[in-house]
Scaffold this motif. Structure first.
Motif, PDB file in Angstrom:
ATOM      1  N   ARG A  21      39.027  40.521  40.686  1.00 10.14           N
ATOM      2  CA  ARG A  21      39.597  41.584  41.526  1.00 10.14           C
ATOM      3  C   ARG A  21      38.917  41.597  42.885  1.00 10.14           C
ATOM      4  O   ARG A  21      37.734  41.341  42.993  1.00 10.14           O
ATOM      5  CB  ARG A  21      39.426  42.936  40.825  1.00 10.14           C
ATOM      6  CG  ARG A  21      40.625  43.226  39.938  1.00 10.14           C
ATOM      7  CD  ARG A  21      40.713  44.676  39.613  1.00 10.14           C
ATOM      8  NE  ARG A  21      39.662  45.076  38.677  1.00 10.14           N
ATOM      9  CZ  ARG A  21      39.485  46.327  38.284  1.00 10.14           C
ATOM     10  NH1 ARG A  21      40.245  47.289  38.753  1.00 10.14           N
ATOM     11  NH2 ARG A  21      38.538  46.623  37.425  1.00 10.14           N
ATOM     12  N   ARG A  22      39.710  41.919  43.913  1.00 10.88           N
ATOM     13  CA  ARG A  22      39.156  41.914  45.268  1.00 10.88           C
ATOM     14  C   ARG A  22      37.985  42.893  45.369  1.00 10.88           C
ATOM     15  O   ARG A  22      36.944  42.586  45.923  1.00 10.88           O
ATOM     16  CB  ARG A  22      40.241  42.290  46.284  1.00 10.88           C
ATOM     17  CG  ARG A  22      39.722  42.328  47.722  1.00 10.88           C
ATOM     18  CD  ARG A  22      40.820  42.701  48.684  1.00 10.88           C
ATOM     19  NE  ARG A  22      41.706  41.588  49.016  1.00 10.88           N
ATOM     20  CZ  ARG A  22      41.385  40.588  49.830  1.00 10.88           C
ATOM     21  NH1 ARG A  22      40.203  40.534  50.390  1.00 10.88           N
ATOM     22  NH2 ARG A  22      42.230  39.632  50.087  1.00 10.88           N
ATOM     23  N   SER A  23      38.162  44.094  44.811  1.00  9.05           N
ATOM     24  CA  SER A  23      37.062  45.046  44.777  1.00  9.05           C
ATOM     25  C   SER A  23      37.263  45.926  43.552  1.00  9.05           C
ATOM     26  O   SER A  23      38.295  45.857  42.886  1.00  9.05           O
ATOM     27  CB  SER A  23      37.044  45.913  46.039  1.00  9.05           C
ATOM     28  OG  SER A  23      38.150  46.793  46.008  1.00  9.05           O
ATOM     29  N   PHE A  24      36.299  46.764  43.300  1.00  9.22           N
ATOM     30  CA  PHE A  24      36.345  47.610  42.112  1.00  9.22           C
ATOM     31  C   PHE A  24      37.595  48.479  42.088  1.00  9.22           C
ATOM     32  O   PHE A  24      38.196  48.704  41.048  1.00  9.22           O
ATOM     33  CB  PHE A  24      35.086  48.486  42.069  1.00  9.22           C
ATOM     34  CG  PHE A  24      34.976  49.290  40.814  1.00  9.22           C
ATOM     35  CD1 PHE A  24      34.593  48.689  39.624  1.00  9.22           C
ATOM     36  CD2 PHE A  24      35.287  50.634  40.820  1.00  9.22           C
ATOM     37  CE1 PHE A  24      34.508  49.419  38.462  1.00  9.22           C
ATOM     38  CE2 PHE A  24      35.191  51.380  39.652  1.00  9.22           C
ATOM     39  CZ  PHE A  24      34.802  50.770  38.475  1.00  9.22           C
ATOM     40  N   THR A  29      44.418  40.704  42.724  1.00  8.08           N
ATOM     41  CA  THR A  29      43.534  39.698  42.140  1.00  8.08           C
ATOM     42  C   THR A  29      43.453  38.461  43.025  1.00  8.08           C
ATOM     43  O   THR A  29      44.436  38.054  43.646  1.00  8.08           O
ATOM     44  CB  THR A  29      43.987  39.257  40.731  1.00  8.08           C
ATOM     45  OG1 THR A  29      45.363  38.923  40.797  1.00  8.08           O
ATOM     46  CG2 THR A  29      43.737  40.320  39.693  1.00  8.08           C
ATOM     47  N   LEU A  30      42.264  37.926  43.071  1.00  8.62           N
ATOM     48  CA  LEU A  30      42.024  36.692  43.807  1.00  8.62           C
ATOM     49  C   LEU A  30      41.684  35.628  42.769  1.00  8.62           C
ATOM     50  O   LEU A  30      41.449  35.951  41.616  1.00  8.62           O
ATOM     51  CB  LEU A  30      40.842  36.883  44.763  1.00  8.62           C
ATOM     52  CG  LEU A  30      40.975  38.047  45.747  1.00  8.62           C
ATOM     53  CD1 LEU A  30      39.657  38.309  46.439  1.00  8.62           C
ATOM     54  CD2 LEU A  30      42.069  37.740  46.758  1.00  8.62           C
ATOM     55  N   ARG A  31      41.659  34.396  43.224  1.00 10.18           N
ATOM     56  CA  ARG A  31      41.345  33.326  42.275  1.00 10.18           C
ATOM     57  C   ARG A  31      40.114  32.550  42.734  1.00 10.18           C
ATOM     58  O   ARG A  31      40.076  32.057  43.859  1.00 10.18           O
ATOM     59  CB  ARG A  31      42.531  32.371  42.145  1.00 10.18           C
ATOM     60  CG  ARG A  31      43.767  33.048  41.554  1.00 10.18           C
ATOM     61  CD  ARG A  31      45.014  32.255  41.847  1.00 10.18           C
ATOM     62  NE  ARG A  31      45.061  30.992  41.117  1.00 10.18           N
ATOM     63  CZ  ARG A  31      45.345  30.907  39.819  1.00 10.18           C
ATOM     64  NH1 ARG A  31      45.635  31.979  39.140  1.00 10.18           N
ATOM     65  NH2 ARG A  31      45.352  29.748  39.210  1.00 10.18           N
ATOM     66  N   VAL A  32      39.127  32.453  41.856  1.00  3.21           N
ATOM     67  CA  VAL A  32      37.961  31.616  42.143  1.00  3.21           C
ATOM     68  C   VAL A  32      38.316  30.185  41.757  1.00  3.21           C
ATOM     69  O   VAL A  32      38.632  29.914  40.601  1.00  3.21           O
ATOM     70  CB  VAL A  32      36.734  32.068  41.312  1.00  3.21           C
ATOM     71  CG1 VAL A  32      35.564  31.142  41.573  1.00  3.21           C
ATOM     72  CG2 VAL A  32      36.373  33.493  41.635  1.00  3.21           C
ATOM     73  N   PRO A 282      34.278  30.159  47.054  1.00  2.00           N
ATOM     74  CA  PRO A 282      35.241  29.427  46.226  1.00  2.00           C
ATOM     75  C   PRO A 282      36.549  30.207  46.037  1.00  2.00           C
ATOM     76  O   PRO A 282      37.495  29.701  45.454  1.00  2.00           O
ATOM     77  CB  PRO A 282      34.506  29.263  44.894  1.00  2.00           C
ATOM     78  CG  PRO A 282      33.474  30.325  44.870  1.00  2.00           C
ATOM     79  CD  PRO A 282      33.119  30.633  46.286  1.00  2.00           C
ATOM     80  N   VAL A 283      36.607  31.447  46.536  1.00  4.47           N
ATOM     81  CA  VAL A 283      37.845  32.215  46.462  1.00  4.47           C
ATOM     82  C   VAL A 283      38.843  31.711  47.513  1.00  4.47           C
ATOM     83  O   VAL A 283      40.041  31.672  47.290  1.00  4.47           O
ATOM     84  CB  VAL A 283      37.559  33.721  46.663  1.00  4.47           C
ATOM     85  CG1 VAL A 283      38.855  34.502  46.826  1.00  4.47           C
ATOM     86  CG2 VAL A 283      36.759  34.259  45.491  1.00  4.47           C
ATOM     87  N   SER A 284      38.325  31.318  48.660  1.00  4.86           N
ATOM     88  CA  SER A 284      39.212  30.750  49.682  1.00  4.86           C
ATOM     89  C   SER A 284      38.543  29.509  50.268  1.00  4.86           C
ATOM     90  O   SER A 284      38.007  29.547  51.370  1.00  4.86           O
ATOM     91  CB  SER A 284      39.478  31.775  50.780  1.00  4.86           C
ATOM     92  OG  SER A 284      38.241  32.335  51.200  1.00  4.86           O
TER      93      SER A 284
END
Ligand SMILES: Nc1ncnc2c1ncn2[C@@H]1O[C@H](COP(=O)(O)OP(=O)(O)OP(=O)(O)O)[C@@H](O)[C@H]1O
Ligand SMILES: [Mg+2]
Length: 323
Positions: A21-24, A29-32, A282-284
């Motif tokens: 998740r981007r933040s709490f 959702t982001l992808r590692v 590693p997310v972007s």
């Protein structure tokens, strides 16, 4: 027993992204990008050293190889058999032949189990021996890894870090595996103890004929252990070379930067290269070549086109437009 070409493990085009998740408070959702299209083979009885900076995906790749983490896509061949989708009893039988040694000997041993039971658990689980035989087998293994037979009656907390790693090694080899993933097995140990454990791992490898996928961020350790070295950066392999050539004449600019930072490795005189900046998220990951934001050789092309891992010299692979 190997794949027809002498490999124990063959990974083809493995991908593994973790959703985060981007933040709490955010739903987004982001992808590692932990592993992004990695192919790697481990020959029978040999060691492939996997090296790279923290967070580049080494542990994830080791776990995917054993299917402790499921890849998003790609193929895993073990002893020539496609185990990517293997389940149930067949996977259980395969598991016997693949083991892992963890970095942290403190947390990887069950504190409530006696050492003899820890070492003999595999035999019990796979129904190979009864409890009396297990005791005897465990004592023999404990002696082999440099502990005394009466260690079997003690608990993990009664041992030092190095001794606990010996227990971890005894457990890993108890079922005579064909492949052991050793994930930073000496990083948490004192330098004086590291060499003893590394030598034990080498002796045992010769005796049992098993292959290691040996994960470390320490090039000195990798050099001591490996026949082949694979370098990872942000989820991709940058170079795969026989160890001697790797340390004598590194090809990839990332490899050259890593080696330049370790002056005491011997081999070719070290270049004066300073690895600039931090490893990107590693997310972007950067477009084009993942390493271009820190590369001393980067040109326009590197920002746009991702170089494939290809044969850059006989028996050597590198992912760079300019080597
Ligand atoms: N279960 C998970 N959920 C989310 N992200 C994860 C998970 N496991 C690993 N990652 C991320 O995937 C990337 C690769 O992690 P990995 O542990 O494989 O790296 P590593 O090379 O072993 O690092 P280190 O040298 O620090 O052990 C990292 O960015 C990490 O944060
Ligand atoms: Mg790791």
């Amino acid at each position: 027993m190997t794949g027809g070409d002498g490999t124990v493990l063959s990974l083809t085009d493995i991908f593994k992204h973790f959703p985060v998740r981007r933040s709490f408070f955010s739903r987004e959702t982001l992808r590692v990008h932990a592993i992004d299209g990695v192919s790697l083979a481990v020959p029978a009885g040999k060691t492939v050293g996997l090296v790279g900076e923290s967070g580049c995906g080494k542990t994830t790749l080791g776990r995917v190889a054993l299917r402790l983490v499921e890849p998003d896509s790609g193929k895993i061949l073990f002893l020539g058999q496609d185990i990517t989708a293997l389940a149930g009893e067949e996977m259980r039988r395969t598991r016997k032949m693949m083991q892992i040694i963890f970095q942290d000997p403190y947390s990887s041993l069950n504190p409530r189990m006696r050492v003899g039971d820890i070492v003999g658990e595999g035999w019990l689980v796979h129904g190979i021996a009864g409890s009396r035989e297990i005791r005897e087998l465990a004592e023999r293994l404990l002696l082999r890894v440099g502990l005394s037979a009466d260690a079997a009656d003690k608990y993990p907390h009664e041992f030092s870090g190095g001794q606990r790693q010996r227990i971890g090694i005894a457990r890993a080899i108890s079922l005579s595996p064909k492949l052991v993933v050793a994930d930073e097995p000496v990083s948490s140990l004192d330098v004086s103890v590291q060499a003893q454990i590394l030598n034990l791992l080498k002796d045992i490898q010769e005796e049992y004929g098993m292959a290691y996928l040996f994960v470390s961020h320490d090039l000195r350790v990798i050099r001591h252990m490996s026949e082949t070295v694979a370098v990872m950066y942000l989820g991709k392999l940058m170079e795969v070379s026989p160890a001697e050539e790797f340390f004598g004449n590194p090809l990839h600019p990332y490899t050259r930067s890593l080696l330049a930072a370790v002056p005491m490795l011997g081999g070719a005189p070290r270049e004066k290269i300073v690895l600039r900046g931090e490893i990107p998220s590693p997310v972007s990951p950067p477009p084009g070549c993942r390493f271009h934001t820190r590369c001393f050789m980067a040109r326009k092309l590197c920002e746009e086109v991702c170089p494939p891992l290809r044969e850059a010299a006989p028996g050597r692979m590198a992912a760079c437009h300019f080597v």
